[in-house]
Scaffold this active site. Structure first.
Site, PDB file in Angstrom:
ATOM      1  CG  HIS A  43      49.652  84.476  27.876  1.00 39.62           C
ATOM      2  ND1 HIS A  43      49.334  85.106  27.710  1.00 39.62           N
ATOM      3  CD2 HIS A  43      48.983  83.715  28.259  1.00 39.62           C
ATOM      4  CE1 HIS A  43      47.999  85.017  27.789  1.00 39.62           C
ATOM      5  NE2 HIS A  43      47.560  83.660  27.914  1.00 39.62           N
TER       6      HIS A  43
ATOM      7  CG  HIS B 157      45.948  80.618  31.713  1.00 44.41           C
ATOM      8  ND1 HIS B 157      45.417  82.063  32.105  1.00 44.41           N
ATOM      9  CD2 HIS B 157      46.007  81.131  30.285  1.00 44.41           C
ATOM     10  CE1 HIS B 157      45.330  82.924  30.762  1.00 44.41           C
ATOM     11  NE2 HIS B 157      45.639  82.833  29.991  1.00 44.41           N
TER      12      HIS B 157
ATOM     13  CE  LYS C   8      46.230  89.485  29.544  1.00 47.94           C
ATOM     14  NZ  LYS C   8      46.188  87.674  29.136  1.00 47.94           N
TER      15      LYS C   8
ATOM     16  CG  HIS D 248      42.497  89.022  26.389  1.00 50.06           C
ATOM     17  ND1 HIS D 248      42.648  87.157  26.129  1.00 50.06           N
ATOM     18  CD2 HIS D 248      41.086  89.081  25.509  1.00 50.06           C
ATOM     19  CE1 HIS D 248      41.939  86.935  25.403  1.00 50.06           C
ATOM     20  NE2 HIS D 248      41.188  88.101  24.999  1.00 50.06           N
TER      21      HIS D 248
ATOM     22  CG  HIS E 271      46.561  85.014  23.354  1.00 51.99           C
ATOM     23  ND1 HIS E 271      45.364  86.096  23.289  1.00 51.99           N
ATOM     24  CD2 HIS E 271      46.278  85.167  24.818  1.00 51.99           C
ATOM     25  CE1 HIS E 271      45.237  86.707  23.983  1.00 51.99           C
ATOM     26  NE2 HIS E 271      45.481  85.644  25.116  1.00 51.99           N
TER      27      HIS E 271
ATOM     28  CG  ASP F 188      46.285  81.845  26.283  1.00 57.60           C
ATOM     29  OD1 ASP F 188      46.700  82.289  27.176  1.00 57.60           O
ATOM     30  OD2 ASP F 188      45.487  82.149  25.397  1.00 57.60           O
TER      31      ASP F 188
HETATM   32  C1  NCD Z   1      42.130  81.789  28.711  1.00 57.68           C
HETATM   33  C2  NCD Z   1      41.851  81.200  30.411  1.00 57.68           C
HETATM   34  O1  NCD Z   1      40.989  79.529  30.361  1.00 57.68           O
HETATM   35  O2  NCD Z   1      42.028  81.571  31.296  1.00 57.68           O
HETATM   36  N1  NCD Z   1      41.562  81.294  27.949  1.00 57.68           N
HETATM   37  C3  NCD Z   1      42.431  81.245  26.581  1.00 57.68           C
HETATM   38  O3  NCD Z   1      40.764  80.275  25.619  1.00 57.68           O
HETATM   39  N2  NCD Z   1      43.102  81.096  26.348  1.00 57.68           N
HETATM   40  C4  NCD Z   1      42.017  82.777  29.033  1.00 57.68           C
HETATM   41  C5  NCD Z   1      43.143  83.308  27.809  1.00 57.68           C
HETATM   42  O4  NCD Z   1      43.823  83.499  27.618  1.00 57.68           O
HETATM   43  O5  NCD Z   1      41.878  84.366  27.369  1.00 57.68           O
HETATM   44 ZN    ZN Z   2      45.544  83.326  28.352  1.00 57.87          ZN
END
Ligand code: NCD
Ligand code: ZN
Length: 347
Positions: free
Chosen positions: A14, A16, A100, A137, A175, A248
């Protein structure tokens, strides 16, 4: 002599990566240690179609520095307009590994997410038929529900009904942050997995709020009470196949976090592996670190473990990493576990 630990090269299930200058800045941090990652689709606009996922994958590979190798495992962002046929084609071609589900409004860039779960029933049934996992999520967005309860309520109100209505659907509870999340993950069979982040093994809600508000510890789902952190530690270090690493890691430029309305996300790509070695050693589970970071997630997604390896070494000296990563989109603060970490990744 230093103690060493050699693992199959890990995967981050996971992650970003963003786009543009931020992507260029943060991708090397992940690719240094991780062979593959499930790449989240919450760009602006989101990655909704197979064609958009293919173009995003190309941009990720183009941003990879010479000498690094990394395989992005692409996902699609589920909307109420997502076509089952597009999802099926994207999965059949091997491009897309998961879809997702963001409840609309639950987190960063989730405005295009799902409001009416009946509208995505067809897609979910198609996914169950072809074995394509749904990454969830798991937070309700009902303003009447306290933010610290949103995961537990989501399990009862949304997740369990979806799973009952769609037998065979593979689901990853993303998460997880609560003992209820751990318990629900354990109630499922081979079709249910759960990712656990690095930071939720380290911080509880006091870390965010005691002695001043700490924006770099604010993420979603928000860290909960200590009892929940301990449940996550027990789950992550258990070796059970259903639990695997999804960092995450979610970069936001510092001005957007150190702000009157700061963005949610902890950036852990840089130091996750040393921190996890510390955590697993503390819990007497170093021999189960490889399952968590390199075996269980791959198995859930039907992938072979990576052929390469990663060696960690423990030394008297604490590991050092930059406090911030400078990206073309601004500085990104690296997660601070708040204690010295003596494990290093050996390059
Ligand atoms: C994530 C993001 O910034 O894209 N933020 C987070 O706090 N985890 C989005 C997410 O996974 O909820
Ligand atoms: Zn995330």
């Amino acid at each position: 002599m230093s103690q060493t630990l050699t693992l199959r090269r890990p995967d981050d299930m996971h992650l970003h990566l963003r786009d543009g200058a931020m992507l260029e800045g943060v991708l090397p941090e992940t690719a240094r240690h991780f062979a593959r990652a499930i790449v989240m689709p919450n760009l602006v606009p989101p990655v909704v179609t197979a064609a958009e996922a293919a173009a995003y994958r190309d941009r990720i590979l183009a941003a990879l520095p010479e000498g690094q190798t990394f395989e992005p495992l692409m996902t699609l962002y589920l909307t109420e307009a997502t076509a089952p046929s597009d999802v099926a084609a994207a999965a059949a071609s091997g491009l897309v590994r998961a879809v997702k589900l963001y409840p609309a409004g639950a987190t960063t860039n989730s405005q295009s997410g799902v409001r009416d779960f009946d509208k995505v029933r067809g897609v979910l049934e198609t996914m169950a038929g072809i074995g394509l996992p749904l990454c969830v999520h798991g937070e309700v967005t009902d303003p009447a529900v306290d933010i610290f309860d949103r995961e537990a309520v989501f399990i009862d109100r949304v997740l369990d009904p979806i799973r009952r209505a769609t037998p065979g659907l593979k689901v990853v509870m993303e998460h997880i942050t609560t003992k209820e999340g751990v318990a629900y993950a354990r109630s499922g069979g081979a079709d249910l997995g759960a990712t656990i982040t690095t930071h939720h093994l380290i911080i509880n809600r006091n870390h965010i709020l005691v002695g001043g508000i700490r924006p770099h510890y604010y993420c979603l789902p928000v860290a909960k009470r200590e009892v929940h952190r301990l449940a996550l530690r027990e789950a992550a270090t258990s070796g059970e196949v259903r639990f695997f690493l999804g960092t995450d890691s979610a970069p936001h430029a510092d001005p957007l976090k150190e702000n009157a309305c700061g963005c949610a996300g902890c950036f852990t790509a840089t130091n996750t592996m040393p921190i996890l070695a510390h955590v697993f050693e503390e819990d007497g589970a170093l021999d189960r670190l490889e399952a968590f970071t390199s075996l269980n997630g791959a198995a859930f997604y039907g992938l072979k473990p990576n052929p390469g390896h990663l060696t960690l070494a423990k030394t008297a000296e604490a590991a050092r990493w930059p406090a911030k990563i400078d990206t073309g989109a601004g500085p990104v603060t690296v997660f601070d576990p708040g204690f010295p970490v003596r494990w290093h990744v050996r390059d």
